[in-house]
Design an enzyme around this catalytic site. Structure first.
Site, PDB file in Angstrom:
ATOM      1  N   GLY A 168      -1.836   7.020  -2.745  1.00  0.00           N
ATOM      2  CA  GLY A 168      -3.132   6.983  -2.186  1.00  0.00           C
ATOM      3  C   GLY A 168      -3.833   5.721  -2.678  1.00  0.00           C
ATOM      4  N   HIS A 202       0.722  -1.196   0.205  1.00  0.00           N
ATOM      5  CA  HIS A 202      -0.129  -0.108   0.063  1.00  0.00           C
ATOM      6  C   HIS A 202       0.733   1.206   0.005  1.00  0.00           C
ATOM      7  CE1 HIS A 202      -3.865   2.103   0.881  1.00  0.00           C
ATOM      8  NE2 HIS A 202      -2.913   3.096   1.490  1.00  0.00           N
ATOM      9  N   CYS A 203       0.841   2.092  -1.078  1.00  0.00           N
ATOM     10  CA  CYS A 203       1.666   3.327  -1.282  1.00  0.00           C
ATOM     11  C   CYS A 203       0.825   4.465  -0.675  1.00  0.00           C
ATOM     12  CB  CYS A 203       2.056   3.188  -2.487  1.00  0.00           C
ATOM     13  SG  CYS A 203       3.210   4.836  -2.789  1.00  0.00           S
ATOM     14  N   PRO A 204       1.104   5.222   0.387  1.00  0.00           N
ATOM     15  CA  PRO A 204       0.371   6.403   0.708  1.00  0.00           C
ATOM     16  C   PRO A 204       0.886   7.688  -0.326  1.00  0.00           C
ATOM     17  CG  PRO A 204       2.207   5.993   2.152  1.00  0.00           C
ATOM     18  CD  PRO A 204       2.074   4.838   1.250  1.00  0.00           C
TER      19      PRO A 204
END
Length: 383
Positions: free
Chosen positions: A172, A167-169
């Site tokens: 997003g 999951h890449c913030p």
């Protein structure tokens, strides 16, 4: 009071579980935490805007007009890959329906048998064979499914994602089976754009320092100094991230598998998804087919919503043209009535009697007496 169930058609994305947000009638799918994504947009757009405003006019005149053109092309490609990664479905797997979940529970209980009280039940695992190697399929207690190979449950989005990478913030969104290639192209082109802007900022400062001096150049071009600082600290992280994912692609491995050590160690088997060839692995990840989404986000589904109706006799309205109705009166369809409800409303309207049929026929009353009619009656009696 009585409740009437009204069936309405809604989009499936409005009822999807998980922690995602949707825009543009379900076409855009992102995670709920989008603050760092906006920071990414600000850094990219802000740095490139400073470069186009301060360095490009000078470099186009004194060096080459192709410099701003190539920078614009790189910037547009970076933005396209970023938005494609952020706004797409990463490969979310639909959750099991209640009937499917009950069936899976029955299969598990039949396979494991009854567990004595106080003992922990055995792990819910199924074994499949891929390229002559046993791979375990784990059961997801949230989605009520046995996850496919390489799938994992994202705790941030609360969904199972096929070929889950991480999951890449910064984008997003989750990075998975359907958007990994766009994520890699985003990191690759952003690294090239950062190197490009950083290099020509140095060239710009050097060319101005020849005529004006180094300190005077720094005072006259504060935007260039800010760009150099931003690019310097961004360069190492982006180049390192791109190199790490290039290494993973060459092995046909995901970040999640690399962190967990799924195919490394003495007691681990070999990666069953690798072709033992760097070119074949890269072609499969970057040039493979584009998989469709299995969510059908914009599909239609029926939803029953209760509507409260009053049954305590007739109601009086201030409007003199309004008519009193009962709960048993047929509903009249209008433009807001769903299409699947209109046939049932029409059928009930045919069966229900009209108010005129329920009322008894009015009795005929004799005409009112008047002096003229009394005189005529008395004359007729005398004759």
């Amino acid at each position: 009071m009585s409740a009437v169930m009204i069936t309405q058609k809604v989009r499936k994305w409005e009822k999807l579980p998980g922690k995602n947000t949707f825009c543009c009638d379900g076409r855009v799918m992102m995670a709920r935490q989008k603050g760092i994504f906006y920071l990414t947009l600000f850094l990219i757009v802000g740095t490139c805007s400073l470069f186009f405003a301060f360095e490009c006019p000078y470099l186009a005149v004194h060096l080459s007009p192709a410099i701003p053109v190539f920078a614009v092309l790189l910037f547009l490609f970076v933005m396209a890959m970023l938005l494609r990664t952020s706004f797409s479905d990463p490969g979310v797997l639909p959750r099991a329906l209640p009937e499917e979940a009950n069936f899976i529970e029955m299969e598990i209980e039949a396979a494991n048998g009854s567990v004595p009280s106080g003992q922990r039940p055995p792990p819910r695992i199924r074994n499949v064979q891929i390229n002559n190697q046993i791979v375990k399929l784990k059961y997801c207690y949230t989605c009520k499914i046995f996850r496919p190979p390489r799938a994992s449950h994202c705790s941030i989005c609360d969904n199972c994602v096929d070929r889950f990478d991480h999951h890449c913030p910064w984008v997003g969104n989750c990075v998975g089976k359907r958007n990994y290639r766009y994520f890699y192209l985003f990191t690759l082109t952003l690294s090239l754009l950062t190197i490009y802007i950083f290099a020509f900022n140095i060239v710009h400062i050097v060319m101005r320092s020849v005529d004006q001096g180094f300190l005077n150049t720094l005072k006259e071009t504060p935007g260039t100094v800010l760009e150099v600082l931003v690019c310097f600290f961004t360069l190492w992280s982006m180049v390192g991230l791109t190199g790490f994912h290039t290494y993973l692609i060459s092995l046909n491995q995901t970040t999640n598998e690399d962190i967990k050590g799924s195919w490394s160690g003495k007691n681990r088997g070999q990666n069953p998804y690798s072709h033992k060839n760097i070119i074949k692995n890269c072609c499969e990840v970057l040039c493979g087919p584009t998989y469709p989404s299995v969510l059908d986000r914009r599909g239609l589904m029926q939803e029953d919503s209760p509507a409260v109706a009053s049954s305590e006799g007739p109601c009086t309205f201030d409007n003199p043209l309004a008519q009193t109705t009962k709960t048993t009166a047929p509903l009249i369809p209008n433009e807001h009535t769903p299409d699947d409800v209109k046939p049932s409303i029409a059928a009930s309207a045919d069966k229900s009697p009209s108010p005129k049929e329920d009322q008894p026929p009015a009795q005929k009353l004799p005409p009112l007496a008047s002096p003229e009619t009394d005189a005529e009656t008395s004359i007729a009696k005398n004759h």
